[in-house]
Design an enzyme around this catalytic site. Sequence first.
Site, PDB file in Angstrom:
ATOM      1  N   LYS A 176       0.836  -1.211   0.000  1.00 18.48           N
ATOM      2  CA  LYS A 176       0.000   0.000   0.000  1.00 18.48           C
ATOM      3  C   LYS A 176       0.869   1.258   0.000  1.00 18.48           C
ATOM      4  CE  LYS A 176      -1.964  -1.125   3.918  1.00 18.48           C
ATOM      5  NZ  LYS A 176      -1.258  -2.409   4.182  1.00 18.48           N
ATOM      6  N   ARG A 225      -9.706   1.158   8.917  1.00 17.85           N
ATOM      7  CA  ARG A 225      -9.464  -0.275   9.115  1.00 17.85           C
ATOM      8  C   ARG A 225     -10.471  -0.942  10.029  1.00 17.85           C
ATOM      9  NH1 ARG A 225      -3.390   0.424   8.945  1.00 17.85           N
ATOM     10  NH2 ARG A 225      -2.746  -1.562   9.671  1.00 17.85           N
ATOM     11  N   ARG A 247      11.904  -5.826   4.379  1.00 16.43           N
ATOM     12  CA  ARG A 247      11.673  -4.373   4.372  1.00 16.43           C
ATOM     13  C   ARG A 247      12.664  -3.656   5.285  1.00 16.43           C
ATOM     14  NH1 ARG A 247       5.830  -2.036   5.402  1.00 16.43           N
ATOM     15  NH2 ARG A 247       5.948  -3.251   7.311  1.00 16.43           N
ATOM     16  N   ARG A 262      11.400  -2.103  10.895  1.00 10.38           N
ATOM     17  CA  ARG A 262      10.298  -1.641  11.738  1.00 10.38           C
ATOM     18  C   ARG A 262      10.125  -2.588  12.919  1.00 10.38           C
ATOM     19  NH1 ARG A 262       5.223   0.012   7.969  1.00 10.38           N
ATOM     20  NH2 ARG A 262       4.140  -1.247   9.532  1.00 10.38           N
ATOM     21  N   ARG A 311      -0.561  -8.903  13.285  1.00 12.38           N
ATOM     22  CA  ARG A 311      -1.110  -7.904  12.347  1.00 12.38           C
ATOM     23  C   ARG A 311      -1.996  -8.584  11.300  1.00 12.38           C
ATOM     24  NH1 ARG A 311       4.209  -5.631  10.337  1.00 12.38           N
ATOM     25  NH2 ARG A 311       3.013  -4.259   9.002  1.00 12.38           N
TER      26      ARG A 311
HETATM   27  P1  AP5 Z   1       4.918  -1.588   1.837  1.00 12.82           P
HETATM   28  O1  AP5 Z   1       4.579  -0.715   0.674  1.00 12.82           O
HETATM   29  O2  AP5 Z   1       5.697  -1.019   2.973  1.00 12.82           O
HETATM   30  O3  AP5 Z   1       3.605  -2.346   2.358  1.00 12.82           O
HETATM   31  P2  AP5 Z   1       2.344  -1.785   3.145  1.00 12.82           P
HETATM   32  O4  AP5 Z   1       1.137  -2.463   2.577  1.00 12.82           O
HETATM   33  O5  AP5 Z   1       2.348  -0.301   3.173  1.00 12.82           O
HETATM   34  O6  AP5 Z   1       2.674  -2.418   4.550  1.00 12.82           O
HETATM   35  P3  AP5 Z   1       2.538  -1.879   6.040  1.00 12.82           P
HETATM   36  O7  AP5 Z   1       3.242  -2.928   6.862  1.00 12.82           O
HETATM   37  O8  AP5 Z   1       3.022  -0.487   6.180  1.00 12.82           O
HETATM   38  O9  AP5 Z   1       1.024  -1.946   6.260  1.00 12.82           O
HETATM   39  P4  AP5 Z   1       0.266  -2.049   7.590  1.00 12.82           P
HETATM   40  O10 AP5 Z   1      -1.107  -1.819   7.141  1.00 12.82           O
HETATM   41  O11 AP5 Z   1       0.484  -3.290   8.368  1.00 12.82           O
HETATM   42  O12 AP5 Z   1       0.986  -0.971   8.489  1.00 12.82           O
HETATM   43  P5  AP5 Z   1       0.641   0.522   8.877  1.00 12.82           P
HETATM   44  O13 AP5 Z   1       1.894   1.273   8.795  1.00 12.82           O
HETATM   45  O14 AP5 Z   1      -0.553   1.011   8.165  1.00 12.82           O
HETATM   46  O15 AP5 Z   1       5.716  -2.870   1.231  1.00 12.82           O
HETATM   47  C1  AP5 Z   1       6.267  -3.854   2.072  1.00 12.82           C
HETATM   48  C2  AP5 Z   1       7.659  -4.257   1.535  1.00 12.82           C
HETATM   49  O16 AP5 Z   1       7.517  -4.889   0.260  1.00 12.82           O
HETATM   50  C3  AP5 Z   1       8.609  -3.085   1.292  1.00 12.82           C
HETATM   51  O17 AP5 Z   1       9.913  -3.477   1.603  1.00 12.82           O
HETATM   52  C4  AP5 Z   1       8.492  -2.786  -0.217  1.00 12.82           C
HETATM   53  O18 AP5 Z   1       9.698  -2.240  -0.761  1.00 12.82           O
HETATM   54  C5  AP5 Z   1       8.205  -4.175  -0.769  1.00 12.82           C
HETATM   55  N1  AP5 Z   1       7.305  -4.165  -1.925  1.00 12.82           N
HETATM   56  C6  AP5 Z   1       6.167  -3.441  -2.050  1.00 12.82           C
HETATM   57  N2  AP5 Z   1       5.544  -3.731  -3.198  1.00 12.82           N
HETATM   58  C7  AP5 Z   1       6.312  -4.679  -3.812  1.00 12.82           C
HETATM   59  C8  AP5 Z   1       6.199  -5.414  -5.031  1.00 12.82           C
HETATM   60  N3  AP5 Z   1       5.154  -5.223  -5.845  1.00 12.82           N
HETATM   61  N4  AP5 Z   1       7.150  -6.319  -5.332  1.00 12.82           N
HETATM   62  C9  AP5 Z   1       8.187  -6.549  -4.499  1.00 12.82           C
HETATM   63  N5  AP5 Z   1       8.368  -5.882  -3.321  1.00 12.82           N
HETATM   64  C10 AP5 Z   1       7.432  -4.966  -2.990  1.00 12.82           C
HETATM   65  O19 AP5 Z   1       0.208   0.346  10.416  1.00 12.82           O
HETATM   66  C11 AP5 Z   1       1.142   0.042  11.414  1.00 12.82           C
HETATM   67  C12 AP5 Z   1       0.457   0.080  12.770  1.00 12.82           C
HETATM   68  O20 AP5 Z   1      -0.041   1.411  13.050  1.00 12.82           O
HETATM   69  C13 AP5 Z   1      -0.770  -0.828  12.942  1.00 12.82           C
HETATM   70  O21 AP5 Z   1      -0.403  -2.150  13.292  1.00 12.82           O
HETATM   71  C14 AP5 Z   1      -1.519  -0.096  14.063  1.00 12.82           C
HETATM   72  O22 AP5 Z   1      -0.949  -0.355  15.328  1.00 12.82           O
HETATM   73  C15 AP5 Z   1      -1.304   1.364  13.707  1.00 12.82           C
HETATM   74  N6  AP5 Z   1      -2.340   1.890  12.808  1.00 12.82           N
HETATM   75  C16 AP5 Z   1      -2.122   2.397  11.538  1.00 12.82           C
HETATM   76  N7  AP5 Z   1      -3.273   2.794  11.005  1.00 12.82           N
HETATM   77  C17 AP5 Z   1      -4.243   2.553  11.926  1.00 12.82           C
HETATM   78  C18 AP5 Z   1      -5.645   2.747  11.916  1.00 12.82           C
HETATM   79  N8  AP5 Z   1      -6.316   3.250  10.868  1.00 12.82           N
HETATM   80  N9  AP5 Z   1      -6.342   2.383  13.032  1.00 12.82           N
HETATM   81  C19 AP5 Z   1      -5.701   1.874  14.118  1.00 12.82           C
HETATM   82  N10 AP5 Z   1      -4.371   1.649  14.187  1.00 12.82           N
HETATM   83  C20 AP5 Z   1      -3.642   1.998  13.079  1.00 12.82           C
END
Ligand code: AP5
Length: 215
Positions: free
Chosen positions: A13, A88, A127, A160, A171
């Site tokens: 994402k 979410r 990552r 991370r 997660r």
């Molecule tokens: P990346 O693009 O980083 O993936 P992502 O989907 O953004 O993954 P996240 O882990 O950031 O998502 P998440 O939803 O778990 O975490 P968030 O930060 O929102 O890609 C991953 C890796 O793959 C990278 O190394 C990239 O280079 C590689 N890659 C990408 N695309 C590729 C491809 N096509 N081919 C090959 N490699 C590729 O949330 C974290 C925490 O914050 C949550 O657990 C929670 O505690 C809190 N939080 C955040 N939002 C909320 C909310 N709305 N409500 C409550 N708590 C929240």
Amino acid sequence: MRVVLLGPPGVGKGTQAARLSALAGIPHVSTGDMLREAVRKGSPLGRSVRGHVDGGTLVPDEVVGEAIADRLDQEDAAAGFLLDGFPRTIEQVEILDRILKRLGVELSAVVALDAPDSVIVRRLAGRRVCPSCWTVYHLESHPPRSAGVCDLCGSALVQRTDDEEEVIRERLRVYAEQTVAVREAYRERGLLRSVDGAGDANEVFRTLRELVARP
Ligand code: AP5
């Protein structure tokens, strides 16, 4: 363009949102990045959410809702935005509905990215992120030019805290339990579009770009 990007942890994402936001000239609003930045600064918000972020559980809806409302009130979001990681839960869908109503705007699309768990685990394990500007890298698919160093700001890259195996499992569990319902809610409204996120990043981006450009 007012787009929500949905999908399990590590599906890509943030990677896709960064590209689309650069192309469309609209802000990439990531609740994960906002919360990690608050934790890094040690602000009152950061101190209150740290346990959730490190443990892979969701921060309370009203806390994230307030942060998103403030962010979408900023001037740069008037022309559009890409939401990454919000909403979410069904409660957060309702919070977003209220914010959009107040702003007098509507979502143009909700895009769900998907990939098998085996792909997700490989992506999260490799990552590395910049703790200063939050640029995302991958040891194999998107390495920095110089090993361990951010191309953009020169900071040392880190893993991370929530990319440990046990937290990744938590997660994924939380996603299945709470966020899959969000997809269904948007499907029922006729807003949901799906993109296969398992291919390489350029391929996924081509599909995504065409899809959000479609009326
Ligand atoms: P990346 O693009 O980083 O993936 P992502 O989907 O953004 O993954 P996240 O882990 O950031 O998502 P998440 O939803 O778990 O975490 P968030 O930060 O929102 O890609 C991953 C890796 O793959 C990278 O190394 C990239 O280079 C590689 N890659 C990408 N695309 C590729 C491809 N096509 N081919 C090959 N490699 C590729 O949330 C974290 C925490 O914050 C949550 O657990 C929670 O505690 C809190 N939080 C955040 N939002 C909320 C909310 N709305 N409500 C409550 N708590 C929240």
